[in-house]
Design an enzyme around this catalytic site. Structure first.
Site, PDB file in Angstrom:
ATOM      1  N   HIS A 199      -0.171   0.954 -13.279  1.00  0.00           N
ATOM      2  CA  HIS A 199       0.768  -0.124 -13.714  1.00  0.00           C
ATOM      3  C   HIS A 199       2.169  -0.009 -13.688  1.00  0.00           C
ATOM      4  O   HIS A 199       2.492   1.217 -14.299  1.00  0.00           O
ATOM      5  CB  HIS A 199       0.213  -0.584 -15.352  1.00  0.00           C
ATOM      6  N   LEU A 245     -10.533  -7.571 -12.756  1.00  0.00           N
ATOM      7  CA  LEU A 245     -12.113  -7.359 -12.330  1.00  0.00           C
ATOM      8  C   LEU A 245     -12.887  -7.707 -13.507  1.00  0.00           C
ATOM      9  O   LEU A 245     -12.324  -7.367 -14.855  1.00  0.00           O
ATOM     10  CB  LEU A 245     -12.232  -6.009 -11.956  1.00  0.00           C
ATOM     11  N   GLY A 262       0.724  -1.203   0.022  1.00  0.00           N
ATOM     12  CA  GLY A 262      -0.130  -0.033  -0.089  1.00  0.00           C
ATOM     13  C   GLY A 262       0.737   1.239   0.000  1.00  0.00           C
ATOM     14  O   GLY A 262       0.385   2.486   0.704  1.00  0.00           O
ATOM     15  N   THR A 263       1.981   1.335  -0.803  1.00  0.00           N
ATOM     16  CA  THR A 263       2.615   2.513  -0.605  1.00  0.00           C
ATOM     17  C   THR A 263       2.021   3.599  -1.511  1.00  0.00           C
ATOM     18  O   THR A 263       2.202   4.827  -1.345  1.00  0.00           O
ATOM     19  CB  THR A 263       4.298   2.354  -1.044  1.00  0.00           C
ATOM     20  N   ASN A 264       1.356   3.336  -2.669  1.00  0.00           N
ATOM     21  CA  ASN A 264       0.669   4.086  -3.459  1.00  0.00           C
ATOM     22  C   ASN A 264      -0.602   4.598  -2.616  1.00  0.00           C
ATOM     23  O   ASN A 264      -0.873   5.836  -2.743  1.00  0.00           O
ATOM     24  CB  ASN A 264      -0.034   3.479  -4.617  1.00  0.00           C
ATOM     25  N   MET A 274      -4.457  -6.748  -6.654  1.00  0.00           N
ATOM     26  CA  MET A 274      -3.553  -7.853  -7.857  1.00  0.00           C
ATOM     27  C   MET A 274      -4.619  -8.785  -8.323  1.00  0.00           C
ATOM     28  O   MET A 274      -4.362 -10.119  -8.583  1.00  0.00           O
ATOM     29  CB  MET A 274      -2.639  -8.577  -6.859  1.00  0.00           C
ATOM     30  N   ASN A 277      -6.398   2.653 -12.433  1.00  0.00           N
ATOM     31  CA  ASN A 277      -5.491   1.555 -12.027  1.00  0.00           C
ATOM     32  C   ASN A 277      -4.110   2.131 -12.310  1.00  0.00           C
ATOM     33  O   ASN A 277      -3.719   2.873 -13.241  1.00  0.00           O
ATOM     34  CB  ASN A 277      -5.675   0.276 -12.987  1.00  0.00           C
TER      35      ASN A 277
HETATM   36  C1  GRF Z   1       2.991  -0.985  -7.630  1.00  0.00           C
HETATM   37  O1  GRF Z   1       4.160  -1.011  -8.514  1.00  0.00           O
HETATM   38  C2  GRF Z   1       1.762  -1.042  -8.840  1.00  0.00           C
HETATM   39  O2  GRF Z   1       2.144  -0.320  -9.889  1.00  0.00           O
HETATM   40  C3  GRF Z   1       1.403  -2.435  -9.073  1.00  0.00           C
HETATM   41  O3  GRF Z   1       1.554  -3.009  -7.813  1.00  0.00           O
HETATM   42  C4  GRF Z   1       2.434  -2.295  -7.097  1.00  0.00           C
HETATM   43  C5  GRF Z   1       1.858  -1.820  -5.785  1.00  0.00           C
HETATM   44  O4  GRF Z   1       2.675  -1.322  -4.875  1.00  0.00           O
HETATM   45  N1  GRF Z   1       0.039  -2.589  -9.615  1.00  0.00           N
HETATM   46  P1  GRF Z   1       2.091  -0.621  -3.583  1.00  0.00           P
HETATM   47  O5  GRF Z   1       1.269  -1.658  -2.729  1.00  0.00           O
HETATM   48  O6  GRF Z   1       1.336   0.587  -3.778  1.00  0.00           O
HETATM   49  O7  GRF Z   1       3.320  -0.608  -2.534  1.00  0.00           O
END
Ligand code: GRF
Length: 257
Positions: free
Chosen positions: A159, A138, A15-17, A135, A157
């Site tokens: 990617h 859908l 969940g860093t994003n 991951m 999303n």
């Molecule tokens: C990211 O590299 C994103 O592009 C991909 O999965 C990873 C998720 O990383 N879909 P995080 O869980 O947000 O750290």
């Protein structure tokens, strides 16, 4: 500052994003606030981030749903509003799917899981759903119930590659192994295919001679944390206009003034 949009997020892992989006909401960098965080993975570390920020969260246990189909495919409860033939015809994820065996298992288990996601999400109001390291593919069953206005999609999303190169689960790995000298990330609206929806934004970075895969992932994530909030802010300001493609071609996104 204008009205804030409300964001729901689906995650599977660290969940860093999600964290970058939460931080952008809290700092006022984007005109948005978090409505909920959901996951398919009961052990997703990102749930701790939601908890820390007081954001409601829920889990839909995909592995348990898939196991229960395997144990008793005939007794597996399907959503009442699920039309197998319709989803099979619309989906663009399975090649050579004839509706039997593997395709049936995939579509039925995913629709059951997606119905559970929709039930959990239905108690929240939200304008935008962001997939932040979610991951799971859908199916049209889920997508059509969120994107009720086809001209205004609202599932994004991120990617880890410069689409349309390297769709699939390992964008940075594929970029690195191909020997690319530039890597990047892409935010797009989702459609019925895998990483095939209209592109909203991209960021790139050089891959230097001494980078290993870990370094490519690190540099890529740093760009992701900037790109996702930027794209969400365009959405919040109503600046994303989807332009349908010619028959058989991709739709595109125009960022309006
Ligand atoms: C990211 O590299 C994103 O592009 C991909 O999965 C990873 C998720 O990383 N879909 P995080 O869980 O947000 O750290």
């Amino acid at each position: 500052m204008g009205k804030k949009i409300r964001i729901g997020a689906l995650i599977s892992g660290g969940g860093t994003n999600l964290q970058a989006i939460i931080d952008a909401c809290e700092s006022g960098a984007i005109d948005a606030e978090m409505a909920f965080v959901g996951t398919d993975n009961p052990d997703a570390k990102g749930l701790n981030r939601a908890k820390k920020h007081g954001i409601p969260q829920f889990v839909v246990d995909y592995p348990a749903i898939i196991r229960s189909y395997r144990d008793d495919p005939d007794g597996f409860p399907l959503p009442q509003d699920f039309d197998f033939a319709e989803i099979l015809a619309k989906q663009n994820l399975l090649e050579d799917a004839d509706g039997s065996g593997k395709a049936a298992a995939f579509i039925k288990t995913r629709a059951a899981a997606e119905a559970a996601l929709l039930r959990e999400m239905s108690v929240f109001s939200y304008d935008l759903l962001v997939l932040a390291g979610f991951m799971r593919n859908l199916t049209p069953y889920f997508i059509d119930r969120i994107n009720t206005d086809p001209a205004n999609p609202r599932i994004m999303n991120i990617h880890p590659a410069l689409l349309p190169s390297f769709p699939g689960v390992d964008g940075y790995g594929d970029t690195f192994r191909y020997g690319c000298k530039v890597g990047g990330c892409t935010v797009h609206f989702i459609d019925y295919g895998e990483d095939s929806g209209p592109i909203i934004g991209q960021r790139a970075f050089p891959i230097l001679a001494d980078y290993d895969l870990g370094m490519v992932q690190k540099k890529g994530l740093e760009q992701e944390w900037l790109l996702y909030p930027e794209c969400i802010q365009y959405f919040a300001h109503g600046r994303l206009k989807v332009i349908p493609g010619e028959p058989g071609a991709r739709a595109t996104v125009k960022i309006t003034e």
